[in-house]
Design an enzyme around this catalytic site. Structure first.
Site, short mmCIF file in Angstrom:
data_model
loop_
_atom_site.label_atom_id
_atom_site.label_comp_id
_atom_site.label_asym_id
_atom_site.label_seq_id
_atom_site.Cartn_x
_atom_site.Cartn_y
_atom_site.Cartn_z
CD GLU A 153 -2.83 1.28 2.39
OE1 GLU A 153 -2.50 0.30 3.22
OE2 GLU A 153 -3.53 2.22 2.15
NE ARG A 158 4.24 -7.84 10.74
CZ ARG A 158 2.79 -7.13 9.77
NH1 ARG A 158 2.27 -7.44 8.73
NH2 ARG A 158 3.69 -5.85 10.15
CE LYS A 206 3.10 -0.07 4.58
NZ LYS A 206 2.16 -0.08 3.50
#
Ligand code: ATP
Ligand code: MG
Length: 561
Positions: A37, A264, A274
């Site tokens: 994104e 992750r 983020k």
């Protein structure tokens, strides 16, 4: 997790792919994608996903798309779109023209939503956001059905059209899937598919749309439209997989990629979220996304990490389904090993102390030969100027040795200057405060490249010539947080920001041979660590060097005592 436990590159995802190929699934094709994104810069966690997706495509002779998941225009920006492309390329991967945006599919996504409505699989809901949440129920209690759930197809089509045409305000209505409010999986309780957002200018589609599809709806369709075979994502999407499959099973799309989840990457002493990295940047805790203390690709690059070392790191940590936090030392070892092999050796004095060599002729500097790498002859040699006045590091001199281990220079003692002669300290000059400001030494001209007979000189120290050295600023970095897991200490993670994560040394002196170093160029400053010329900064004409990583501990123990 220790490095030994990993199964890369033979990870479980590759086993699944091998099996799919064996059974002739997807006609033996492998197609992956990396779907960031564009709401921030990529971090080291993304590097794991990039290496996995592009690495699989490469090894299986398949394809990997770079797709921007741009369905949240109010948080996204063209700056991030550019930075992400730059970072993926820098990491060494090539999408070969396969660059896509989820927004490329807004029309198709809309048309599939109409199809769902027509089949009674989606409805327009008038509940406000709070009510939707309240109706959703909890893990223990089933949800309640929306009063709008049984609207007719015609009414839903009409309302969805009017949503699209801008008739309703933000939040007034949403389009929801009609699945099962009693599902034990909350994601399946009539999830929102579309919401209204006026007044944002989308970086790709401008003002064309005022309804935007949700991630869980967009992602499976984008994957399918691109013919992705294996949609690899992180474990938090495991509970979303039934919805991923539901969307594809309920529209007339021929392709059905398989979603596979992996864990992750978490890294000690830093954060890889983020949202939180954005806070650090916006609130000025760091000097931008590419601050060398940041775990972003841009920050690591500016710090002096090579793309090779980051790829190596991703290989070593492997890909599994178990949650883990990797020690910072694993990442540091990767760059150390890479630079140990590839970085030329240079001398630089970080805390200068002037030494006058009294028996060295004035005005007759000479040029000495020095090897650029102790093991790799192919890296050649360079000339280093030597003269009557040199700088050594303050830490390499003590008036009296504190113990037998101290092999550096002491008053009345001898030491070898790296690549040069043996000197003896005869006199210590102090200022009025008693601080040492200069040493008076003599050198032994017979000791170039050989040890004098009968004298045991164990210490070797680095130096630079006063008249030839270049003044530089050197920035030393420490960890950004002073806790291994700042996010899970039960307090605001910002309370654990390390106040001493940056040390700026001015008035350092570097060897003349680095006068024409290029931004980003890496060196080992002997006995000090690995450094690179900062990409952006020349501070008041002084070059700025960033310390990438310290030398191996064993090295400093063996060599600097
Ligand atoms: P963040 O939580 O940092 O915002 P994100 O998942 O929201 O990350 P995206 O831009 O959506 O960020 O991520 C793009 C891809 O990178 C996704 O497939 C995601 O699963 C993967 N990814 C993100 N963070 C990590 C991580 N720490 N380790 C491995 N993969 C990651
Ligand atoms: Mg995401």
């Amino acid at each position: 997790m220790s490095v030994e436990e990993t199964v890369s590159p033979n990870n479980f995802i590759r086993h699944i792919i091998d099996e799919d190929i064996k059974t002739g699934k997807n006609e033996g094709k492998v197609a992956t994608r990396f779907p960031p994104e564009p709401n921030g810069y990529l971090h080291i966690g993304h590097a794991k996903s990039i290496c996995l997706n592009f690495g699989i495509a490469k090894d299986y002779d398949g394809t990997c798309n770079l797709r921007f998941d741009d369905t949240n225009p109010h948080k996204e920006d063209e700056e991030f779109v550019d930075a992400i492309q730059k970072d993926v390329k820098w990491l060494g991967f090539d999408w070969g023209g396969r660059l896509y945006f989820a927004s490329d599919y807004f029309q198709q996504l809309h048309d599939y939503a109409v199809e769902l409505i027509k089949n009674g699989k989606a409805f327009v809901c008038d509940l406000g956001a709070d009510e939707v949440r309240e109706y959703r129920g909890t893990l223990k209690e089933p949800g309640r059905e929306s009063p709008c759930r049984n609207r007719t197809v015609e009414e839903n089509l009409d309302l969805f059209k009017r949503m699209k045409e801008g008739e309703f305000e933000d939040g007034a209505r949403v389009l929801r899937a009609r699945i099962d409010m009693a599902s034990p999986n909350i994601n399946m309780r009539d999830p929102t598919l579309y919401r209204i957002r006026h007044g944002v200018i989308h970086h790709q589609t401008g003002e064309k749309w005022c309804i935007y599809p949700m991630y869980d709806y967009t992602h499976p369709i984008s994957d399918a439209l691109e013919g992705v075979t294996h949609s690899l994502c992180t474990l938090e999407f495991e509970d979303h997989r039934p919805l991923y499959d539901w969307v594809l099973d309920n529209i007339s799309i021929p392709c059905h990629p398989r979603q596979i989840e992996f864990s992750r990457l978490n890294l000690q002493y830093t954060i890889v979220s983020k949202r939180k990295l954005t806070e650090l940047v916006k609130e000025g805790h760091v000097d931008g996304w590419d601050d060398p203390r940041m775990p972003t690709i841009a920050g690591l690059r500016r710090r002096g990490f090579t793309s090779r070392s980051i790829r190596d790191f991703c290989d070593r940590i492997g890909v599994t389904k178990s949650d883990n936090t990797v020690e910072m030392g694993v990442l540091e070892n990767c760059i150390r090993e890479d630079l140990n092999e590839h970085a030329p050796r240079r001398m630089a004095v970080l805390h200068p102390l002037k030494v006058v060599i009294e028996n060295y002729p004035e005005g007759h500097p000479e040029e000495l030969d020095a090897a650029n790498h102790p093991q790799d002859e192919s890296m050649g040699t360079r000339k280093i100027p030597f003269g009557r006045e040199i700088y050594i590091d303050r830490g390499d001199f003590l008036e009296v040795a504190p113990n037998k281990k101290f092999k550096r220079l002491v008053s009345g003692g001898e030491v070898r200057l790296r690549n040069a002669y043996v000197i003896r300290c005869n006199e210590v000059i102090k200022d009025n405060n008693g601080d040492i400001i200069e040493l008076r030494c003599t050198y032994d001209p017979d000791t170039l490249g050989k040890n004098p007979q009968g004298r045991k000189i164990k210490g070797v120290i680095h130096w630079v010539s006063v008249t030839h050295a270049i003044e530089a600023e050197i920035r030393l970095y420490d960890r950004l947080f002073n806790l291994p897991a700042p996010e899970s200490a039960g307090k605001d993670y910002k309370e654990f920001i390390n106040p001493d994560s940056l040390w700026t040394l001015t008035q350092c002196f570097i060897e003349l041979s680095m006068a024409d170093a290029k931004p980003g160029e890496q060196f080992q400053f002997e006995r000090e660590g690995y450094f690179c010329l900062d990409e952006a900064h020349v501070s008041g004409n002084r070059p700025v060097f960033n310390r990438t990583v310290t030398l191996r501990d064993t090295w400093s123990k063996k060599n600097s005592m």
